[in-house]
Design a protein around this motif. Structure first.
Motif, PDB file in Angstrom:
ATOM      1  N   LEU A  89       1.458   6.826  -6.902  1.00 23.33           N
ATOM      2  CA  LEU A  89       0.447   7.846  -7.166  1.00 23.33           C
ATOM      3  C   LEU A  89       1.077   9.233  -7.131  1.00 23.33           C
ATOM      4  O   LEU A  89       0.811  10.068  -8.007  1.00 23.33           O
ATOM      5  CB  LEU A  89      -0.693   7.753  -6.144  1.00 23.33           C
ATOM      6  N   LEU A  90       1.918   9.484  -6.138  1.00 25.54           N
ATOM      7  CA  LEU A  90       2.587  10.782  -6.048  1.00 25.54           C
ATOM      8  C   LEU A  90       3.443  11.028  -7.288  1.00 25.54           C
ATOM      9  O   LEU A  90       3.414  12.118  -7.866  1.00 25.54           O
ATOM     10  CB  LEU A  90       3.461  10.870  -4.788  1.00 25.54           C
ATOM     11  N   GLU A  97       0.346  15.060   1.354  1.00 24.20           N
ATOM     12  CA  GLU A  97      -0.774  14.110   1.240  1.00 24.20           C
ATOM     13  C   GLU A  97      -0.248  12.677   1.184  1.00 24.20           C
ATOM     14  O   GLU A  97      -0.825  11.777   1.808  1.00 24.20           O
ATOM     15  CB  GLU A  97      -1.591  14.402  -0.021  1.00 24.20           C
ATOM     16  N   ALA A  98       0.823  12.468   0.441  1.00 23.82           N
ATOM     17  CA  ALA A  98       1.403  11.128   0.331  1.00 23.82           C
ATOM     18  C   ALA A  98       1.957  10.670   1.679  1.00 23.82           C
ATOM     19  O   ALA A  98       1.789   9.511   2.067  1.00 23.82           O
ATOM     20  CB  ALA A  98       2.502  11.105  -0.728  1.00 23.82           C
ATOM     21  N   LYS A 118       2.092   1.916  -3.462  1.00 21.79           N
ATOM     22  CA  LYS A 118       1.039   2.515  -4.286  1.00 21.79           C
ATOM     23  C   LYS A 118       0.930   4.012  -4.023  1.00 21.79           C
ATOM     24  O   LYS A 118       0.704   4.795  -4.954  1.00 21.79           O
ATOM     25  CB  LYS A 118      -0.304   1.836  -4.023  1.00 21.79           C
ATOM     26  N   SER A 119       1.096   4.439  -2.779  1.00 16.99           N
ATOM     27  CA  SER A 119       1.049   5.867  -2.450  1.00 16.99           C
ATOM     28  C   SER A 119       2.179   6.619  -3.141  1.00 16.99           C
ATOM     29  O   SER A 119       1.980   7.701  -3.681  1.00 16.99           O
ATOM     30  CB  SER A 119       1.155   6.085  -0.940  1.00 16.99           C
ATOM     31  N   ARG A 121       0.826  -1.207   0.000  1.00 16.40           N
ATOM     32  CA  ARG A 121       0.000   0.000   0.000  1.00 16.40           C
ATOM     33  C   ARG A 121       0.865   1.264   0.000  1.00 16.40           C
ATOM     34  O   ARG A 121       0.523   2.252  -0.657  1.00 16.40           O
ATOM     35  CB  ARG A 121      -0.942  -0.013   1.208  1.00 16.40           C
ATOM     36  N   MET A 122       1.992   1.242   0.705  1.00 12.79           N
ATOM     37  CA  MET A 122       2.888   2.402   0.729  1.00 12.79           C
ATOM     38  C   MET A 122       3.498   2.625  -0.654  1.00 12.79           C
ATOM     39  O   MET A 122       3.638   3.764  -1.107  1.00 12.79           O
ATOM     40  CB  MET A 122       3.991   2.218   1.778  1.00 12.79           C
ATOM     41  N   TYR A 149       9.571   4.761   2.988  1.00 14.34           N
ATOM     42  CA  TYR A 149       8.675   5.332   1.976  1.00 14.34           C
ATOM     43  C   TYR A 149       8.503   6.841   2.145  1.00 14.34           C
ATOM     44  O   TYR A 149       8.325   7.551   1.156  1.00 14.34           O
ATOM     45  CB  TYR A 149       7.335   4.581   1.949  1.00 14.34           C
ATOM     46  N   SER A 203      -0.873   9.670   3.879  1.00 13.30           N
ATOM     47  CA  SER A 203      -1.368   8.363   3.435  1.00 13.30           C
ATOM     48  C   SER A 203      -0.485   7.242   3.986  1.00 13.30           C
ATOM     49  O   SER A 203      -0.984   6.226   4.485  1.00 13.30           O
ATOM     50  CB  SER A 203      -1.389   8.329   1.912  1.00 13.30           C
ATOM     51  N   ILE A 204       0.818   7.432   3.911  1.00 11.98           N
ATOM     52  CA  ILE A 204       1.757   6.421   4.416  1.00 11.98           C
ATOM     53  C   ILE A 204       1.595   6.246   5.925  1.00 11.98           C
ATOM     54  O   ILE A 204       1.602   5.128   6.442  1.00 11.98           O
ATOM     55  CB  ILE A 204       3.203   6.804   4.032  1.00 11.98           C
TER      56      ILE A 204
END
Length: 186
Positions: free
Chosen positions: A20-21, A124-125, A16-17, A13-14, A168, A128-129
């Motif tokens: 996305l960034l 934001e990233a 993916k963050s 999941r990290m 991350y 999310s992490i």
């Protein structure tokens, strides 16, 4: 759920963050022309919004120009309309075969504004992490409460998740610094 599963899911999941960034940063303008600015613009094509990169060859023949060569010349009008309605602020020039976008140099004020946007996206990233870390720690706590993990396993799991978080967040910081330096250089 064993420690390996918790950490693997958190790491996935990290990642993916961070991905996305990186995609979001590719769409932010720098002083040079970059096809990433227009790749994700959605063009209304036969009734469905389609990313521009699926409808045309995109290239940068010059440092300040993006060249869009549609596979189907009948869609040029729709591409021009999509570019004009996007928040790029660029005016397309067309000869009914290709579309040229001239990317003017950025002013100091625009550069600072874009650098601020990069910082916001990076934050934001990072949030999310951190949320992913919280979720992984909750999973580990629940497994300990259910007597699947021991207290020692819980501590080890939380340490591993924290190490992933640091790794991350470092990647996010590197991406943001690189993009900011691209924006601020003349």
């Amino acid at each position: 759920m064993p420690i390996e599963e918790i950490t693997f899911e958190a790491e996935e999941r990290m990642e993916k963050s961070v991905t996305l960034l990186a995609d979001q940063l590719r769409g932010i303008r720098t002083g040079r022309a970059n096809t990433g600015l227009v790749e994700s613009i959605r063009v209304e094509y036969y009734g469905s919004p389609t990313p521009l990169k699926q409808l045309a060859n995109l290239s940068t023949p010059e440092a300040q120009q993006i060249l869009i060569r549609p596979f189907d010349t009948g869609v040029i009008g729709d591409i021009i309309k999509a570019i004009q309605t996007s928040d790029l602020g660029l005016t397309p020039n067309s000869d009914n075969k290709v579309i040229r976008l001239n990317v003017p140099p950025l002013s100091v004020e625009q550069r600072k504004k874009l650098a601020g946007r990069v910082k916001d996206l990076a934050e934001e990233a990072r949030v999310s992490i951190r949320n992913i870390r919280r979720d992984a720690n909750k999973s580990a706590d629940a497994e300990t409460a259910d007597k699947v993990l021991t207290e020692d396993d819980l501590v080890r799991c939380k340490d591993e998740v924290q190490a992933l978080t640091k790794k991350y967040e470092g990647k996010v910081n590197d991406l943001a610094e690189k993009k900011e330096s691209e924006i601020m250089e003349d």
